[in-house]
Design an enzyme around this catalytic site. Sequence first.
Site, short mmCIF file in Angstrom:
data_model
loop_
_atom_site.label_atom_id
_atom_site.label_comp_id
_atom_site.label_asym_id
_atom_site.label_seq_id
_atom_site.Cartn_x
_atom_site.Cartn_y
_atom_site.Cartn_z
N ASP A 1 -2.37 7.83 3.33
CA ASP A 1 -1.80 6.79 4.23
C ASP A 1 -2.01 5.99 5.60
O ASP A 1 -2.62 6.85 6.18
CB ASP A 1 0.38 6.54 4.08
CG ASP A 1 0.47 4.39 4.08
OD1 ASP A 1 -0.34 3.65 3.69
OD2 ASP A 1 1.65 4.58 4.52
N GLU A 2 -2.17 4.79 5.61
CA GLU A 2 -2.78 4.75 7.20
C GLU A 2 -4.07 4.75 7.63
O GLU A 2 -3.84 5.73 8.53
CB GLU A 2 -1.93 4.31 8.51
CG GLU A 2 -0.63 3.90 8.27
CD GLU A 2 -0.40 3.11 8.70
OE1 GLU A 2 -0.61 2.30 8.72
OE2 GLU A 2 1.24 1.72 8.09
N ARG B 1 4.93 -7.75 10.41
CA ARG B 1 6.70 -6.77 10.53
C ARG B 1 7.56 -7.38 10.63
O ARG B 1 8.89 -7.17 9.71
CB ARG B 1 6.97 -6.49 12.48
CG ARG B 1 5.94 -5.15 12.42
CD ARG B 1 5.71 -3.68 11.52
NE ARG B 1 3.95 -4.40 11.69
CZ ARG B 1 3.24 -4.06 10.33
NH1 ARG B 1 4.42 -2.76 8.93
NH2 ARG B 1 2.70 -4.22 10.01
N LYS C 1 1.04 -1.45 -0.36
CA LYS C 1 0.15 0.01 -0.07
C LYS C 1 0.84 1.13 -0.16
O LYS C 1 0.74 1.57 -0.80
CB LYS C 1 -1.47 -0.02 0.95
CG LYS C 1 -1.91 -1.02 1.49
CD LYS C 1 -3.20 -1.04 2.27
CE LYS C 1 -2.36 -1.06 4.04
NZ LYS C 1 -1.60 -2.55 4.15
N THR C 2 1.90 1.20 1.00
CA THR C 2 3.14 2.52 0.96
C THR C 2 3.86 2.63 -0.36
O THR C 2 3.26 3.40 -0.65
CB THR C 2 3.94 2.87 2.49
OG1 THR C 2 2.50 2.08 3.09
CG2 THR C 2 4.44 3.66 2.23
N GLN D 1 -5.34 -3.16 11.06
CA GLN D 1 -4.47 -2.64 11.64
C GLN D 1 -5.19 -1.30 11.72
O GLN D 1 -3.44 -0.10 12.36
CB GLN D 1 -3.52 -2.17 10.74
CG GLN D 1 -2.95 -3.64 10.13
CD GLN D 1 -1.73 -3.20 9.09
OE1 GLN D 1 -0.23 -2.59 9.65
NE2 GLN D 1 -1.59 -3.34 8.32
#
Length: 658
Positions: A212-213, A591, A29-30, A243
């Site tokens: 983002d996020e 992660r 996504k980023t 998330q």
Amino acid sequence: MHGLNPQQSAAVAHCDGPLLVLAGAGSGKTRVIVEKIAHLVATARYPARRIAAITFTNKSAREMRERVGKRIRGDAADGLTVSTFHALGLKLLQIEHAAAGLRRGFSIFDADDSLAQFKDLLPGAKPDVVQAMQQLVSRAKNAGLSPEEAAAAARSTREHEAAVLYARYQARLAAFNAVDFDDLIRLPVQLLEADEDLRLGWRERIGYLLVDECQDTNDAQYRLLKALAGPKGNFTCVGDDDQSIYAWRGANPENLSQLAQDYPALTVVKLEQNYRCSNRVLRAANALIANNPHEHPKTLWSAQADGERIRVWECRDATHEAERVAAEIQFLQTAGKAQWNEFCVLFRGNHQSRALEKALQLLRVPYHLSGGTAFLARAEVKDALSWLRLVANPDDDSAFLRAVQSPRREVGATTLAKLSELAQHAQLPLSRATESIGLLKQLPARAANALGGFADIVRGLRAEAARLPPAELVRNLNERSGLLAAVRAQCKSEQQFAMRRGNLDELADWFDGPRGAGPGELAAQLALLTHADRDDGGNQVRLMSLHAAKGLEFRYVFIVGVDDDTLPHEASVDEGRIDEERRLLYVGITRAKERLWLSHAREAQKWGSRLRLTPSRFLDELPADELQRDGADPVADAEHKRERADAGFAAIKALLDA
Ligand SMILES: Nc1ncnc2c1ncn2[C@@H]1O[C@H](COP(=O)(O)OP(=O)(O)OP(=O)(O)O)[C@@H](O)[C@H]1O
Ligand SMILES: [Mg+2]
């Protein structure tokens, strides 16, 4: 398009109308955001100066800017805005300060400054009451309510009291020419929603928005996004509802589905390939998060190898746990299998870092701890910042009160009380009062001298602020304010002084970046930095909270304290917030690129007595096939022990040789 998969390419190519990329962890996504900025600029759809990308921390903003810079040639990236919501709000307020009723150089109150105001407004109230009130007011602000709206919406006496307090608190901020963190979003929203010219001007200025996020935006931030994006909705939002881990700070993941309602033309792209994690790690993460309710279940797959099984360690206590983690890291590094900075140790609460630090220090493993001892929370740094604020903003009483007492001069509580009485009478802010000779005359000579001397230094620095480069101003300030000398006097050793002096030098270094900004802008930008932003670490093991790890990736990840008291956190269990705790572990697990360790202790010390701990219920939700628990495989365990023992001897020998 530069090695993107078809869904990613589609997301990058979709430039007309609103777009939401909704996808699981590590699906790129980023990366889509970075590529899309490059694409928008390269195809001349928008010049860089009309593009704004919103990231969760200033550090990720810096990284993103660098990555974009590498992707587009020459100066085409100049003028690109990449910042947090707060920094964007600050930029808007700096330009539109007059409309917001602020004067140039306005101050930003951090959480401590703000709490001090609430204490003042609630004399005699117990600390927890003060804090609760501050939180209620903050919540109203994050919901985008004005004091009047908060009063109208109040449903209990307590909420009503909070609304009244909210109005009085804002009046104070106005008197000090200051805003708090929440205002950095709330005020821009208010301005944009109320003033059409201003709104259209900003929509012209920011032609395209990328966020983002997105799952962790709160309601006020969502309104800011809508106000800026306008009815056409020229934006790309990316996020993952699994998330969402900041509900406790007002984040509202429902904003993701709200987008579809507010923008009927919204296109939704899903990404399903995870490029980050080994297959075992990914399968474990998928199995865990499947236990949360989902409207649209996601499927996430990885083309990577299975990788090693996830190690689950049962340890005696936190010390034993930390020692095992440290020894394992040291083993893998000395065996030449990894660099220090490829390891990350994650925990639920900051207090858990102490045992880890001790164990790592013992084995001389270099590490970097995010948060906790945050650079900006250091006394000398806060002192210097309050000086800067005062130089920029003579109305900032809060900065004045800190600066005038650091370093200590002959200005005690009685003098300050008297000064504040006189200032109030003359309707002057404290710092301006110290510049009035007539007013100082009414104080005892010694106090008047001390205050007059202080006013002279501030005046001198104010004159310099206009002509010196920012970093030089800060260095001068550290000398002339007497801060540096005071720090030296406080230090017991040269070593300690070198360290604290280093903090002050570092503060000056922060200012090397932005040129031509006044001290107020500089102080404001600094106030926005968060612990995560300082995380430049170098070749060191990373220690951080699960919350701080969002968006990052590491080759080897350890998650400690996976017991039923810590993760899920007992308070969250009591309040029925298990799903958010599960998401937190999901963030942690995802992660890991290559290997993952989950550890828990059998007992803990709590309030002076022993507490038996049970392994986290989440461990039972992970597929048994992907795990390797202690004792489950005697041969592997024996091999493991032998290797570690060899490494241990080698390490001891190295220490003795050194
Ligand atoms: N098409 C691709 N081909 C190869 N690698 C990719 C591709 N897309 C992304 N990656 C890599 O996968 C990793 C994860 O990407 P990224 O950080 O963008 O994911 P994300 O969805 O933002 O993750 P998170 O949900 O944790 O924020 C990165 O190392 C990235 O470089
Ligand atoms: Mg990301």
